[in-house]
Design an enzyme around this catalytic site. Structure first.
Site, PDB file in Angstrom:
ATOM      1  N   GLU A  73      60.648  37.994  63.862  1.00 43.95           N
ATOM      2  CA  GLU A  73      61.461  38.591  62.786  1.00 43.95           C
ATOM      3  C   GLU A  73      61.475  40.117  62.827  1.00 43.95           C
ATOM      4  OE1 GLU A  73      58.973  36.345  62.099  1.00 43.95           O
ATOM      5  OE2 GLU A  73      59.433  35.181  60.301  1.00 43.95           O
TER       6      GLU A  73
ATOM      7  N   ARG B 154      45.535  40.454  59.609  1.00 43.89           N
ATOM      8  CA  ARG B 154      45.941  39.100  59.971  1.00 43.89           C
ATOM      9  C   ARG B 154      47.420  38.924  59.675  1.00 43.89           C
ATOM     10  NH1 ARG B 154      42.536  38.893  62.952  1.00 43.89           N
ATOM     11  NH2 ARG B 154      40.793  37.461  63.147  1.00 43.89           N
TER      12      ARG B 154
ATOM     13  N   ILE C 203      35.598  47.889  57.820  1.00 44.81           N
ATOM     14  CA  ILE C 203      36.703  48.654  58.408  1.00 44.81           C
ATOM     15  C   ILE C 203      37.396  49.515  57.347  1.00 44.81           C
ATOM     16  CG2 ILE C 203      38.903  48.503  59.647  1.00 44.81           C
ATOM     17  CD1 ILE C 203      37.832  45.695  60.664  1.00 44.81           C
TER      18      ILE C 203
ATOM     19  N   ASP D  96      38.998  46.563  46.142  1.00 41.69           N
ATOM     20  CA  ASP D  96      38.296  45.461  46.799  1.00 41.69           C
ATOM     21  C   ASP D  96      37.521  44.687  45.739  1.00 41.69           C
ATOM     22  OD1 ASP D  96      36.710  43.718  48.216  1.00 41.69           O
ATOM     23  OD2 ASP D  96      36.320  45.143  49.830  1.00 41.69           O
TER      24      ASP D  96
ATOM     25  N   HIS E 197      47.900  42.720  69.119  1.00 40.35           N
ATOM     26  CA  HIS E 197      46.532  42.415  68.657  1.00 40.35           C
ATOM     27  C   HIS E 197      45.463  43.139  69.494  1.00 40.35           C
ATOM     28  CE1 HIS E 197      43.501  39.115  67.115  1.00 40.35           C
ATOM     29  NE2 HIS E 197      43.275  40.316  66.612  1.00 40.35           N
ATOM     30  N   LEU E 198      45.550  44.466  69.465  1.00 39.64           N
ATOM     31  CA  LEU E 198      44.619  45.270  70.276  1.00 39.64           C
ATOM     32  C   LEU E 198      43.543  45.962  69.434  1.00 39.64           C
ATOM     33  CD1 LEU E 198      47.083  47.027  72.787  1.00 39.64           C
ATOM     34  CD2 LEU E 198      45.638  45.022  73.158  1.00 39.64           C
TER      35      LEU E 198
ATOM     36  N   ASP F 263      49.561  44.634  64.135  1.00 38.12           N
ATOM     37  CA  ASP F 263      48.872  44.118  65.316  1.00 38.12           C
ATOM     38  C   ASP F 263      49.256  42.653  65.531  1.00 38.12           C
ATOM     39  OD1 ASP F 263      47.273  44.952  67.374  1.00 38.12           O
ATOM     40  OD2 ASP F 263      45.362  44.700  66.343  1.00 38.12           O
TER      41      ASP F 263
HETATM   42  C1  MLT Z   1      38.589  40.163  64.445  1.00 40.47           C
HETATM   43  O1  MLT Z   1      38.845  39.237  63.670  1.00 40.47           O
HETATM   44  O2  MLT Z   1      37.537  40.817  64.317  1.00 40.47           O
HETATM   45  C2  MLT Z   1      39.518  40.466  65.581  1.00 40.47           C
HETATM   46  O3  MLT Z   1      40.669  39.712  65.458  1.00 40.47           O
HETATM   47  C3  MLT Z   1      38.792  40.236  66.852  1.00 40.47           C
HETATM   48  C4  MLT Z   1      39.625  40.073  68.092  1.00 40.47           C
HETATM   49  O4  MLT Z   1      40.497  40.868  68.409  1.00 40.47           O
HETATM   50  O5  MLT Z   1      39.358  39.109  68.823  1.00 40.47           O
END
Ligand code: MLT
Length: 386
Positions: free
Chosen positions: A258, A229, A146, A165, A270-271, A253
């Site tokens: 907070e 995350r 990504i 990285d 989380h989309l 996401d």
């Molecule tokens: C991922 O870790 O690739 C994503 O969180 C996948 C998801 O949205 O389920």
């Protein structure tokens, strides 16, 4: 026949790869042979005695108790790259949302009433003016599937791109646009970037990497994007930085209480990978990984065991999980070679302190032999596939 439990909705185009003659699929199951999961949190789930594999339709595996699985010889798969384009596109969207107060403007416009909405729009719009990405410095933390694509597109948007990285693969490096400049450390990115986007997994080394201390080293008015995350960011510290104006925008996401109400925070539920294409790609990859493992013992894209694949030969296949220590293979081949059995082909691969062995044998492996193999010190799992 293997039972596969689906803890989340998994696209049919994926499960269609699981032959009903070999697999029973269901959402409620006692002691399944394998689990297909997307975001369901498995940490409090019992890992049943039949459980051989878990396939995550996605990249992150922080919803799975990976260490406990490793100890029990349960192979955990993920689907690296399968949803990368979906998340890349959402990251670009997040970059634009961090630069321009489109979300605030839309919310404001929804509340307009009366015959002179057009007039009100022209009068009120200056409250939502933004900035442009061109010429700004984007820091990309993590240049995997990504992050690498985000970095390349950002170059074409006219941004100066720096990336870091520590685990960059050779292929990842080849795929990077030559205008992406290497930062030696994350600290360098914190210091230099106007926009920072996170594309690393949540591990013990990355958890809380964005916190009061690192934020203090960032530019005033820095804009942060976290589509990776929740745990990478100390949400309370980001909330403080947003309130004080140190941070000008936070697009996440993974919203938590907070940050929800703070102006300048864009909270997305989380989309990132929630596109038809990404869901299909992940489901297909996860189903194929499970199929090859359950049917042949082959491992591809596991996060806790080494890759190991071999065409089938012989009468049966032994798959062995063991500690990566000397003498085990000697002990195994001695037992398997007894009674006139012949080892036709074998492969032993290690990863850190665990190893996985595939052995194709001419002759039969009965329960007594399995018990002998299980009794070898350091062996913690034996499967025989006939
Ligand atoms: C991922 O870790 O690739 C994503 O969180 C996948 C998801 O949205 O389920």
């Amino acid at each position: 026949m293997y039972n596969i439990q689906m803890l989340n909705k998994i696209a049919k185009v994926g499960t269609d790869n699981l032959d009903p003659a070999k697999y029973t699929l269901g959402t409620e199951m006692d002691n399944p042979d394998a689990i297909l999961v997307r975001s369901a949190v498995m940490h409090d789930m019992e890992l049943g005695s039949n459980l051989k594999a878990i396939a995550r339709a996605g990249a992150g595996v922080n919803n799975i108790p990976v260490d406990a699985c490793t100890e029990k010889g349960i192979v955990v798969f993920n689907t690296p790259g399968a949803n990368a384009n979906g998340v890349k596109e959402m990251t670009l969207c997040a970059l634009f949302l961090a630069a321009r107060n489109v979300v605030g403007g839309i919310e404001w416009a929804k509340g307009l009433t009366g015959d002179d909405v057009a007039k009100q729009v022209e009068k009120g719009k200056s409250a939502f003016a933004g900035t442009e990405l061109k010429g700004k410095t984007l820091g990309v933390i993590g240049l995997g599937a990504i992050g690498g694509m985000v970095a390349n597109v950002a170059v074409h948007l006219g941004m100066k791109v720096i990336g870091c990285d520590p685990f960059l693969s050779v292929e990842g490096a080849w795929n990077l646009n030559h205008h992406v400049v290497k930062a030696a450390t994350y600290d360098e990115i914190f210091e230099k970037a106007d926009y920072i986007t996170l594309h690393v997994p949540a591990t013990k080394d990355t958890k809380g990497m964005i916190n009061a201390t690192t934020i203090a080293t960032m530019k005033d008015g820095v804009r942060l994007i976290n589509l990776s995350r929740a745990d990478l960011v100390n949400a309370a510290d980001v909330a403080e930085a947003m309130k004080s104006g140190k941070m000008a925008a936070y697009v996440t996401d993974f919203p938590t209480a907070e940050v929800l109400e703070i102006p300048g925070v864009v909270a997305i539920p989380h989309l990132g990978a929630s596109t038809e294409e990404s869901e299909d790609n992940c489901a297909v990859m996860a189903a194929l990984e499970l199929d090859d493992y359950l049917t042949n013992g082959n491992i591809k894209n596991s996060v806790n065991f080494p890759p190991a694949s071999m065409p089938r030969s012989g009468d049966c296949r032994i798959c062995l999980f063991n500690a990566n220590v000397p003498e085990i293979i000697t002990a195994v081949t001695k037992i398997v070679g007894e009674g006139g059995r012949n080892i036709e082909n074998m492969m032993n691969k290690s990863r850190g302190n665990v190893a996985y062995t595939i052995m194709d044998v001419i002759g039969d492996i009965d329960d007594a032999t399995v018990a002998q193999l299980e009794a070898i010190e350091g062996v913690f799992g034996v499967r025989v596939i006939k």
